[in-house]
Design a protein around this motif. Structure first.
Motif, PDB file in Angstrom:
ATOM      1  N   UNK A 271       0.831  -1.209   0.000  1.00 21.97           N
ATOM      2  CA  UNK A 271       0.000   0.000   0.000  1.00 21.97           C
ATOM      3  C   UNK A 271       0.865   1.259   0.000  1.00 21.97           C
ATOM      4  N   UNK A 272       1.897   1.247   0.816  1.00 20.37           N
ATOM      5  CA  UNK A 272       2.804   2.405   0.867  1.00 20.37           C
ATOM      6  C   UNK A 272       3.503   2.616  -0.463  1.00 20.37           C
ATOM      7  N   UNK A 273       3.906   1.516  -1.114  1.00 20.54           N
ATOM      8  CA  UNK A 273       4.591   1.641  -2.406  1.00 20.54           C
ATOM      9  C   UNK A 273       3.656   2.237  -3.440  1.00 20.54           C
ATOM     10  N   UNK A 274       2.409   1.765  -3.487  1.00 21.29           N
ATOM     11  CA  UNK A 274       1.442   2.329  -4.429  1.00 21.29           C
ATOM     12  C   UNK A 274       1.227   3.818  -4.187  1.00 21.29           C
ATOM     13  N   UNK A 275       1.112   4.164  -2.922  1.00 20.54           N
ATOM     14  CA  UNK A 275       0.902   5.567  -2.584  1.00 20.54           C
ATOM     15  C   UNK A 275       2.098   6.426  -2.992  1.00 20.54           C
ATOM     16  N   UNK A 276       3.297   5.920  -2.730  1.00 16.70           N
ATOM     17  CA  UNK A 276       4.509   6.668  -3.091  1.00 16.70           C
ATOM     18  C   UNK A 276       4.658   6.755  -4.607  1.00 16.70           C
TER      19      UNK A 276
END
Length: 580
Positions: free
Chosen positions: A420-425
């Motif tokens: 999720x963090x990677x997608x957001x970044x």
């Protein structure tokens, strides 16, 4: 020959001096030796106190140096942190770091003084006191033995003297009785002679015994005295002398250690000072002044020449316009200072809007730098998250191959969170990349336009009328900048006090017309929207800030970007209006 003999004599005397023995040279200085050795212990204690105070000074100095270095270190997330992009500030930071290491060396000095000198000398002083006490106890016991032997000798001597005197008196009494003519022979024989003789013989025997005892005590005393002064005292004093020499040698070792403690940190201290010199040499004035340009460069071009306004010509006005203006009065046009267009004199204090996420409030060059820095931060965070994802994937693979090491499903929540963090970044990175590409494209387009304008100016000798105040540049009161002709500037909404400025004043006379080259949405207070190709009246020229004041009708006026319009001034009279 005489000089050689003198040298040999000095050497012999020196060897005799060096080989002197307290037992033979100071056989009668027991009390002075006791005082001297006590003074020696007190000297060691005084030196120990000196080292202790020096250690405390070093420790306090190191603490003050560390506090000083910490005090001037840049605060996190503060303006001071931004200052360290200049070489002089970086050099100062390097100096502070070296100073911190320099303080650490003083702490090492204090620690070594404590461990290598203070603790050793404190323990040695206790041992020295115990050894001294033992030696002088032996000496006092030997002296006490000599005193007892002397008392015995004196007692036997006095007894011998007394017995000799009594024997002598008995002998005289016997001789007196024997020689008295008044006493008859029979009386002498009967009463005195035999008794006096016996007494004299007894006294002589007692005197002889006292003599033998005295001789015995005398021999014993002489033997004890010889042993005392030639064996016991030299041995005891020799031990005291050796103790004193060890004390002096220990003090010398401590002093050498004291110097070595400082000498051992000198290389590190020298490196710290070299680091400070290197920091000073790294200061580059040219780079610092260039950094000022990089920090504050806006990307704008200086405004063009201001046109001459000829007020000697009469003012002409169209009938419909003049009828409207005559009702309001033509002579009420107020002169305005060349400030930002939205500032109301003596009434409004303009506050800058808060920064937007895309940094559109900044000049183009500064906006590009901010976007690039933000994109770099996002890239670093993204790489960190991806590294964590790879590590957790490997861990899950190990757990799957070796179930006894852990449950593979325990890693899944963390993997989902990281995904999720990677997608957001990644979304953030794409957003900032598009903004960065947009602003870089505008800067390139702006450069091409400026080159064409420069070529046009060189060929014709003058600038176009519509570009007299920095064509292709748009600035706003809070410093925002937008080059895209289809995108409106992003401002924070302000109070409606801007409208009061137009309501409280008489309308300004028109000085020309303008044609909208691009559409503009006047969403901010004090601006007016316009459609592409729309004709508007010009009532106030650009004062050098990139904005021109226009009017659509008598109730609707405001500011538009100068670079968005093409101006048509009346060539006959300033302020005259010709309808198109």
């Amino acid at each position: 020959m005489d000089s050689n003999r003198g040298i040999l004599t000095l050497r012999r005397n020196g060897r005799e001096t060096m080989n002197c023995s307290w037992g033979t040279e100071l056989w009668d200085q027991f009390d002075n030796l006791e005082k001297h050795t006590q003074w020696g212990i007190e000297f060691v204690e005084r030196y120990t106190k000196f080292v202790k105070e020096r250690s405390e000074i070093e420790l306090n100095y190191a603490k003050q140096i560390r506090n000083l270095s910490k005090k001037y270190q840049p605060k996190k997330n503060s303006r001071e942190e931004e200052e360290y992009k200049y070489s002089s500030c970086r050099a100062f930071l390097m100096t502070l770091n070296e100073l911190n290491d320099y303080a650490g060396q003083h702490e090492i000095v204090a620690e070594n003084l404590n461990t290598q000198i203070l603790s050793e000398l404190s323990r040695y002083i206790q041992e020295l006191k115990a050894e001294r006490k033992s030696h002088f106890h032996d000496g006092r016991r030997a002296q006490q033995h000599m005193e007892n032997s002397w008392k015995q000798l004196e007692s036997s001597k006095r007894r011998f003297e007394r017995d000799c005197k009594e024997a002598d008196r008995a002998q005289h009494y016997f001789e007196k009785m024997d020689a008295d003519i008044n006493v008859t022979k029979a009386d002498v024989e009967k009463r005195c002679s035999l008794k006096a003789r016996q007494q004299a013989q007894i006294r002589h025997q007692v005197a002889a015994d006292s003599k033998n005892e005295y001789l015995s005590c005398l021999q014993k005393f002489n033997k004890d005295q010889s042993e005392h002064y030639y064996t016991l005292i030299p041995l005891i004093f020799q031990r005291i002398q050796e103790m004193e020499e060890r004390r002096i040698e220990r003090v010398g070792e401590s002093m050498r250690t004291y110097a070595d403690v400082d000498r051992r940190v000198l290389p590190i201290v020298s490196k710290c000072l070299d680091g400070m010199n290197k920091a000073a040499e790294s200061i580059d004035p040219k780079m610092d002044t260039k950094q000022v340009v990089e920090t504050y460069k806006s990307g704008f071009e200086p405004p063009g020449d201001v046109e001459f306004e000829d007020y000697s010509l009469s003012m002409r006005r169209a009938v419909s316009e003049s009828s409207f203006l005559n009702a309001r009065g033509e002579s009420r046009r107020r002169s305005r200072g060349k400030l930002w267009p939205f500032i109301k004199r003596n009434k409004l204090s303009l506050k800058l809007g808060t920064s937007s996420e895309d940094y559109s409030h900044l000049p183009p060059e500064q906006r590009r730098k901010k976007l690039q820095a933000k994109l770099n931060d996002i890239t670093k965070d993204l790489q960190k998250e991806m590294d964590q994802r790879d590590a957790l994937a490997k861990m899950k693979d190990v757990y799957m191959k070796n179930p006894h090491m852990g449950d593979p499903s325990s890693v899944d929540p963390r993997l989902e969170e990281i995904a999720h963090n990677i997608d957001k970044l990644q979304q953030e990175a794409q957003k900032f990349e598009s903004w960065l590409a947009d602003v870089e494209g505008k800067l390139l387009e702006k450069g091409d336009v400026q080159r064409r304008q420069s070529a046009h100016f060189d060929s014709h000798g003058h600038a176009p009328v519509g570009n007299n105040c920095a064509q292709n540049r748009e600035s706003s009161p809070d410093g925002s900048y937008t080059e895209d002709h289809g995108v409106e500037n992003q401002f924070k909404s302000r109070s409606t006090e801007f409208d009061d400025e137009f309501d409280d004043e008489d309308p300004l006379p028109t000085i020309g017309t303008c044609k909208a080259l691009y559409p503009f949405e006047g969403q901010n207070e004090g601006t007016i929207s316009m459609a592409e190709g729309e004709m508007l009246y010009v009532i106030e020229e650009d004062k050098g800030d990139g904005w021109t004041r226009v009017r659509r009708n008598e109730d609707e006026e405001g500011y538009v970007p100068t670079s968005y319009i093409k101006l048509y001034f009346d060539t006959n009279a300033k302020g005259a209006m010709t309808y198109i």
